[in-house]
Design an enzyme around this catalytic site. Structure first.
Site, PDB file in Angstrom:
ATOM      1  N   SER A  18      55.885  40.081  18.654  1.00  0.00           N
ATOM      2  CA  SER A  18      55.181  40.308  17.392  1.00  0.00           C
ATOM      3  C   SER A  18      53.678  40.079  17.534  1.00  0.00           C
ATOM      4  O   SER A  18      53.223  39.314  18.397  1.00  0.00           O
ATOM      5  CB  SER A  18      55.714  39.377  16.303  1.00  0.00           C
ATOM      6  OG  SER A  18      57.078  39.631  16.064  1.00  0.00           O
TER       7      SER A  18
HETATM    8  N1  SAH Z   1      60.510  36.776  17.464  1.00  0.00           N
HETATM    9  C1  SAH Z   1      60.244  37.733  18.526  1.00  0.00           C
HETATM   10  C2  SAH Z   1      60.010  39.142  18.009  1.00  0.00           C
HETATM   11  C3  SAH Z   1      61.211  39.892  18.275  1.00  0.00           C
HETATM   12  S1  SAH Z   1      61.315  41.598  17.864  1.00  0.00           S
HETATM   13  C4  SAH Z   1      59.101  37.290  19.403  1.00  0.00           C
HETATM   14  O1  SAH Z   1      58.423  36.305  19.075  1.00  0.00           O
HETATM   15  O2  SAH Z   1      58.882  37.917  20.441  1.00  0.00           O
HETATM   16  C5  SAH Z   1      62.874  41.503  16.972  1.00  0.00           C
HETATM   17  C6  SAH Z   1      64.075  41.062  17.760  1.00  0.00           C
HETATM   18  O3  SAH Z   1      65.194  41.032  16.864  1.00  0.00           O
HETATM   19  C7  SAH Z   1      64.488  42.003  18.883  1.00  0.00           C
HETATM   20  O4  SAH Z   1      64.535  41.290  20.074  1.00  0.00           O
HETATM   21  C8  SAH Z   1      65.876  42.496  18.466  1.00  0.00           C
HETATM   22  O5  SAH Z   1      66.744  42.707  19.548  1.00  0.00           O
HETATM   23  C9  SAH Z   1      66.346  41.364  17.584  1.00  0.00           C
HETATM   24  N2  SAH Z   1      67.415  41.692  16.642  1.00  0.00           N
HETATM   25  C10 SAH Z   1      67.613  42.829  15.919  1.00  0.00           C
HETATM   26  N3  SAH Z   1      68.706  42.715  15.138  1.00  0.00           N
HETATM   27  C11 SAH Z   1      69.211  41.467  15.350  1.00  0.00           C
HETATM   28  C12 SAH Z   1      70.342  40.753  14.846  1.00  0.00           C
HETATM   29  N4  SAH Z   1      71.180  41.291  13.958  1.00  0.00           N
HETATM   30  N5  SAH Z   1      70.564  39.492  15.302  1.00  0.00           N
HETATM   31  C13 SAH Z   1      69.713  38.917  16.201  1.00  0.00           C
HETATM   32  N6  SAH Z   1      68.635  39.546  16.720  1.00  0.00           N
HETATM   33  C14 SAH Z   1      68.381  40.803  16.304  1.00  0.00           C
END
Ligand code: SAH
Length: 215
Positions: free
Chosen positions: A65
């Site tokens: 992010s």
């Molecule tokens: N917090 C992260 C940003 C991640 S992007 C950071 O600091 O880098 C969003 C993430 O959510 C992705 O890795 C994706 O695979 C995950 N995601 C999507 N749907 C999800 C779900 N139902 N449960 C857990 N993770 C999920």
């Protein structure tokens, strides 16, 4: 291990200044961003971009992010030392590291096996030790509930009931809600059994998948 030298620290201080100008006020959040080495989350090819205020690809079609987004969501959570926090969407682990830095006990769940495995291995190596879970976080993690704070770092079509149920009294949920491309940041505070709802600016997250997410 990639080093953290004076140049990286300088870039990080500039990023903190930029976030302050963009309206992030919470000094503890700014301090955490000034401390967590964001460049170690990046591939060599993208290393020079680590301290830009932008989101970047981290593999498996997912992103780390944007620092402003991380700061905004974290600020709205009003983290206190010892808070039990659930993060949905571990991704790179950067957001989890910021939460750990703020003294939270962090439970983080990721739906993509490869990312889960990578981050579970990597993050403790740089000193951050949240509890890692693999699975569909759109249902929360009922077995470990309740949580003082819940942060969803993927865009949801609706606010999953399960997440509200898993909040403590006075608990706070921060979640981007909207369509696949664009979401409004929503904060829910549970007070006296009632829900206080606030809406903030728009953001663009990757979609939340799973039972209570996008199909
Ligand atoms: N917090 C992260 C940003 C991640 S992007 C950071 O600091 O880098 C969003 C993430 O959510 C992705 O890795 C994706 O695979 C995950 N995601 C999507 N749907 C999800 C779900 N139902 N449960 C857990 N993770 C999920």
């Amino acid at each position: 291990m990639i080093e953290d030298n004076y140049r990286q620290r300088g870039l990080r201080n500039n990023l903190v200044k930029k976030l302050r100008l963009k309206g992030i006020l919470d000094e503890s959040v700014l301090k955490a961003i000034g401390k967590v080495p964001r460049h170690v989350f990046f591939d060599n090819a993208l290393l020079n971009h680590a301290y830009e205020d932008k989101a970047f690809p981290i593999g498996e079609g997912q992103t780390i992010s944007q620092p402003y987004t991380v700061a905004f969501q974290t600020e709205k959570l009003e983290i206190k030392q010892g808070d039990k926090v659930l993060e949905i969407g571990t991704g790179s682990g950067y957001q989890a590291a910021i939460l750990v830095e703020l003294g939270a006990k962090v439970y983080t769940i990721e739906f993509q096996k490869k990312l889960y495995e990578h981050t579970k291995e990597f993050l403790p190596q740089i000193g951050y030790k949240p509890l890692f879970f693999f699975g569909d976080g759109s249902k929360g993690i009922p077995a470990k509930a309740p949580y003082d704070k819940i942060i969803v770092t993927a865009g949801a079509p609706v606010i999953p009931d399960a997440l509200i149920e898993q909040l403590t009294e006075n608990g706070i949920l921060i979640i981007p809600v909207g369509d696949r491309e664009k979401q409004k940041m929503v904060r829910i505070i549970k007070k006296n059994g009632k829900l206080l709802k606030e809406e903030f600016d728009s953001f663009a997250f990757v979609p939340l998948l799973g039972e209570q997410g996008w199909k």
